[in-house]
Design an enzyme around this catalytic site. Structure first.
Site, PDB file in Angstrom:
ATOM      1  N   ASP A 158       9.061   3.586  -4.684  1.00 36.41           N
ATOM      2  CA  ASP A 158       8.252   4.752  -4.330  1.00 36.41           C
ATOM      3  C   ASP A 158       8.987   6.010  -4.794  1.00 36.41           C
ATOM      4  O   ASP A 158      10.219   6.004  -4.889  1.00 36.41           O
ATOM      5  CB  ASP A 158       8.078   4.777  -2.793  1.00 36.41           C
ATOM      6  CG  ASP A 158       6.843   5.546  -2.389  1.00 36.41           C
ATOM      7  OD1 ASP A 158       6.107   6.020  -3.272  1.00 36.41           O
ATOM      8  OD2 ASP A 158       6.606   5.677  -1.173  1.00 36.41           O
ATOM      9  N   THR A 168       3.937  10.830  -7.142  1.00 33.10           N
ATOM     10  CA  THR A 168       2.899  11.844  -6.960  1.00 33.10           C
ATOM     11  C   THR A 168       2.930  12.797  -8.154  1.00 33.10           C
ATOM     12  O   THR A 168       2.060  13.632  -8.295  1.00 33.10           O
ATOM     13  CB  THR A 168       3.175  12.659  -5.678  1.00 33.10           C
ATOM     14  OG1 THR A 168       4.545  13.064  -5.684  1.00 33.10           O
ATOM     15  CG2 THR A 168       2.905  11.827  -4.439  1.00 33.10           C
ATOM     16  N   ARG A 227      -5.616   7.717   4.206  1.00 32.07           N
ATOM     17  CA  ARG A 227      -4.671   7.914   5.323  1.00 32.07           C
ATOM     18  C   ARG A 227      -5.216   8.938   6.322  1.00 32.07           C
ATOM     19  O   ARG A 227      -5.122   8.742   7.538  1.00 32.07           O
ATOM     20  CB  ARG A 227      -3.304   8.378   4.797  1.00 32.07           C
ATOM     21  CG  ARG A 227      -2.357   8.828   5.920  1.00 32.07           C
ATOM     22  CD  ARG A 227      -0.954   9.118   5.436  1.00 32.07           C
ATOM     23  NE  ARG A 227      -0.290   7.910   5.012  1.00 32.07           N
ATOM     24  CZ  ARG A 227       0.466   7.807   3.925  1.00 32.07           C
ATOM     25  NH1 ARG A 227       0.652   8.861   3.148  1.00 32.07           N
ATOM     26  NH2 ARG A 227       1.041   6.665   3.614  1.00 32.07           N
ATOM     27  N   LYS A 237      -1.054   3.740  -2.831  1.00 35.35           N
ATOM     28  CA  LYS A 237      -0.105   3.210  -3.819  1.00 35.35           C
ATOM     29  C   LYS A 237       0.757   2.082  -3.215  1.00 35.35           C
ATOM     30  O   LYS A 237       0.915   1.026  -3.823  1.00 35.35           O
ATOM     31  CB  LYS A 237       0.782   4.344  -4.358  1.00 35.35           C
ATOM     32  CG  LYS A 237      -0.025   5.438  -5.068  1.00 35.35           C
ATOM     33  CD  LYS A 237       0.829   6.516  -5.654  1.00 35.35           C
ATOM     34  CE  LYS A 237       1.570   7.339  -4.620  1.00 35.35           C
ATOM     35  NZ  LYS A 237       0.689   8.060  -3.683  1.00 35.35           N
ATOM     36  N   THR A 238       1.266   2.312  -2.005  1.00 36.58           N
ATOM     37  CA  THR A 238       2.062   1.265  -1.354  1.00 36.58           C
ATOM     38  C   THR A 238       1.197   0.036  -1.111  1.00 36.58           C
ATOM     39  O   THR A 238       1.605  -1.109  -1.337  1.00 36.58           O
ATOM     40  CB  THR A 238       2.610   1.782   0.001  1.00 36.58           C
ATOM     41  OG1 THR A 238       3.269   3.026  -0.231  1.00 36.58           O
ATOM     42  CG2 THR A 238       3.573   0.798   0.629  1.00 36.58           C
TER      43      THR A 238
HETATM   44  N1  LIG Z   1      -8.385   1.597  -1.022  1.00 33.68           N
HETATM   45  C1  LIG Z   1      -8.104   1.490   0.269  1.00 33.68           C
HETATM   46  N2  LIG Z   1      -8.865   0.745   1.086  1.00 33.68           N
HETATM   47  C2  LIG Z   1      -8.598   0.672   2.397  1.00 33.68           C
HETATM   48  N3  LIG Z   1      -7.557   1.292   3.004  1.00 33.68           N
HETATM   49  C3  LIG Z   1      -6.753   2.030   2.234  1.00 33.68           C
HETATM   50  C4  LIG Z   1      -6.978   2.159   0.840  1.00 33.68           C
HETATM   51  N4  LIG Z   1      -6.017   2.957   0.326  1.00 33.68           N
HETATM   52  C5  LIG Z   1      -5.234   3.307   1.352  1.00 33.68           C
HETATM   53  N5  LIG Z   1      -5.671   2.759   2.501  1.00 33.68           N
HETATM   54  C6  LIG Z   1      -5.080   2.956   3.827  1.00 33.68           C
HETATM   55  O1  LIG Z   1      -4.430   4.222   3.844  1.00 33.68           O
HETATM   56  C7  LIG Z   1      -3.112   4.106   4.369  1.00 33.68           C
HETATM   57  C8  LIG Z   1      -2.154   4.799   3.422  1.00 33.68           C
HETATM   58  O2  LIG Z   1      -2.063   4.035   2.242  1.00 33.68           O
HETATM   59  P1  LIG Z   1      -0.676   3.892   1.435  1.00 33.68           P
HETATM   60  O3  LIG Z   1       0.493   3.899   2.376  1.00 33.68           O
HETATM   61  O4  LIG Z   1      -0.828   2.713   0.550  1.00 33.68           O
HETATM   62  O5  LIG Z   1      -0.697   5.217   0.596  1.00 33.68           O
HETATM   63  P2  LIG Z   1       0.378   5.734  -0.458  1.00 33.68           P
HETATM   64  O6  LIG Z   1      -0.402   6.245  -1.627  1.00 33.68           O
HETATM   65  O7  LIG Z   1       1.404   4.697  -0.731  1.00 33.68           O
HETATM   66  O8  LIG Z   1       1.040   6.937   0.310  1.00 33.68           O
HETATM   67  P3  LIG Z   1       2.507   7.565   0.057  1.00 33.68           P
HETATM   68  O9  LIG Z   1       2.455   8.194  -1.303  1.00 33.68           O
HETATM   69  O10 LIG Z   1       2.624   8.575   1.174  1.00 33.68           O
HETATM   70  O11 LIG Z   1       3.490   6.445   0.160  1.00 33.68           O
HETATM   71  C9  LIG Z   1      -2.847   2.615   4.569  1.00 33.68           C
HETATM   72  O12 LIG Z   1      -2.788   2.329   5.930  1.00 33.68           O
HETATM   73  C10 LIG Z   1      -4.046   1.884   4.044  1.00 33.68           C
HETATM   74  O13 LIG Z   1      -4.548   1.041   5.060  1.00 33.68           O
END
Ligand SMILES: Nc1ncnc2c1ncn2[C@@H]1O[C@H](COP(=O)(O)OP(=O)(O)OP(=O)(O)O)[C@@H](O)[C@H]1O
Length: 368
Positions: free
Chosen positions: A132, A181, A240, A87-88
């Site tokens: 977030d 989430t 992740r 998401k980030t």
């Molecule tokens: N579709 C994707 N392709 C490649 N790498 C990804 C992808 N999605 C996530 N990642 C990798 O996974 C890691 C976590 O992603 P991210 O921080 O965006 O998740 P998030 O959903 O925002 O988590 P949170 O809810 O804990 O903030 C990042 O380092 C990113 O490089």
């Protein structure tokens, strides 16, 4: 025999977005300190690099392209899904695709409407505001956000009591990207103000393999196809976790071998870290083993199960169970926790004759 000491306990509210109790686990989906340091380097920079989530990518691409063609600011976007699914990363991609700066904050950081007013009033035209955990914002801030999203305006209240006055403040157009989430926890008036809502799904193993090959390239780690496949299968559908397992397997390959990640090296490394071929760790397996060996597959109450495992009730409910339920290994029923036939198979155990006869645990829930 009724093992259910807690009464009906199928009302479990745990989700992957619950307390951060999973943060210290190798297979926990919440970011730990090392993740935060490394993740910035591994984030895809544009939609083309973003692996998986084909529907979300296609829809978002249309939303952003159309806004660019109109020379307008993109609509507000709501992203929902478990931690670690990107998401980030997507919010940063939205900003990059729009050629706009991004400001990052979170619901818990905005406890007063004034905190939000300060952020909103300092945004530049077209800026992306990433919020977030938007479901954890305070109520007054949430209400201020409604007006800001719809009319690009906020009322700043000056003074207290009967003498208080509302001073309207115009805002430049901006794009709010909210992440949660728990989409179900958002009040409808807030949900309705997003022009585009995307639900992020867990990733297929093949998609995680692509994430792993990309990360390996960026981290200068060599891995063969089978090595990446081995790690992907244990990554619980979460990029992740895949990236974290990759770093631990890289350590093992470097210390014990020639640095190349093969399937054999990945298997050996993840055996050391007690992550099995389906992504279950020590805690997950302890819960399943107790359920199967001590309680014949259930039903058993959550508290009894937690005592048997030697963990807090909350840890079992919020850290171990969501993944076991998602994997179809455990079910939460009104009479307690029940193992599925897949759980017996996964631990290589034979179900007792009574449950084999009806193809289920003792409740007849899983007729085959
Ligand atoms: N579709 C994707 N392709 C490649 N790498 C990804 C992808 N999605 C996530 N990642 C990798 O996974 C890691 C976590 O992603 P991210 O921080 O965006 O998740 P998030 O959903 O925002 O988590 P949170 O809810 O804990 O903030 C990042 O380092 C990113 O490089």
């Amino acid at each position: 025999m009724n093992w259910d000491d807690t009464g009906p306990d199928d009302s479990a509210t745990a989700t992957p977005g619950g307390p951060d109790a999973s943060a210290e686990r190798l297979v926990g989906s919440v970011a730990d300190g090392e993740d935060t340091a490394v993740e910035a380097a591994l984030r895809p920079k544009d939609l083309g690099e973003f692996v998986g989530q084909p529907k979300v990518r296609e829809q978002l691409d249309l939303v952003l392209r159309a806004a660019r063609q109109r020379g307008a600011t993109a609509d507000h976007v709501l992203l929902s899904g478990a931690p670690g699914l990107g998401k980030t990363t997507l919010s940063m991609i939205i900003a990059a695709e729009m050629g706009a700066p991004i400001r990052i904050t979170s619901g818990p950081a905005i406890q007063h409407a004034g905190d939000l007013a300060a952020i909103l009033s300092s945004l530049q035209e077209g800026e992306v505001l990433f919020l977030d955990e938007i479901h954890r914002m305070s109520r007054p801030a949430e209400e201020m956000l409604y007006m800001a999203m719809e009319d690009f305006r906020v009322d700043v209240i000056v003074g207290k009591g009967p003498g208080a006055t509302a001073i309207p403040l115009e805002l430049p157009p901006f794009t709010l990207v909210g992440a949660t989430t728990r989409a179900g926890l958002l009040p409808p008036p807030l949900r309705d103000r997003f022009g585009f809502t995307a639900h992020m799904e867990f990733y297929e193993a093949e998609e995680l393999e692509r994430v792993l090959h990309r990360s390996a390239r960026l981290l200068d780690v060599s891995t063969d196809e089978a090595g990446a496949r081995e790690i992907a299968g244990r990554s619980r559908g979460t990029p992740r976790i895949a990236n974290r397992l990759l770093r631990r397997v890289r350590d093992y390959a470097q210390v014990k071998s020639d640095g190349v990640i093969t399937s054999e090296i990945a298997r050996q490394a993840l055996a050391v870290y007690e992550v099995d071929e389906r992504g279950l760790d020590r805690l997950d397996r302890a819960v399943l083993e107790s359920l199967l060996k001590l309680f014949n597959g259930g039903p058993v109450g959550l508290s009894t199960l937690a005592v048997a495992v030697g963990e807090e009730r909350e840890t079992v409910e919020e850290v171990a169970e969501p993944f076991l339920v998602r994997e179809g290994l455990l079910a939460r029923t009104p009479r307690g926790r029940v193992a599925t036939p897949a759980a017996w198979a996964h631990l290589n155990l034979t179900p007792p004759a009574s449950s084999r006869a009806n193809g289920s645990g003792q409740t007849g829930l899983f007729g085959m």
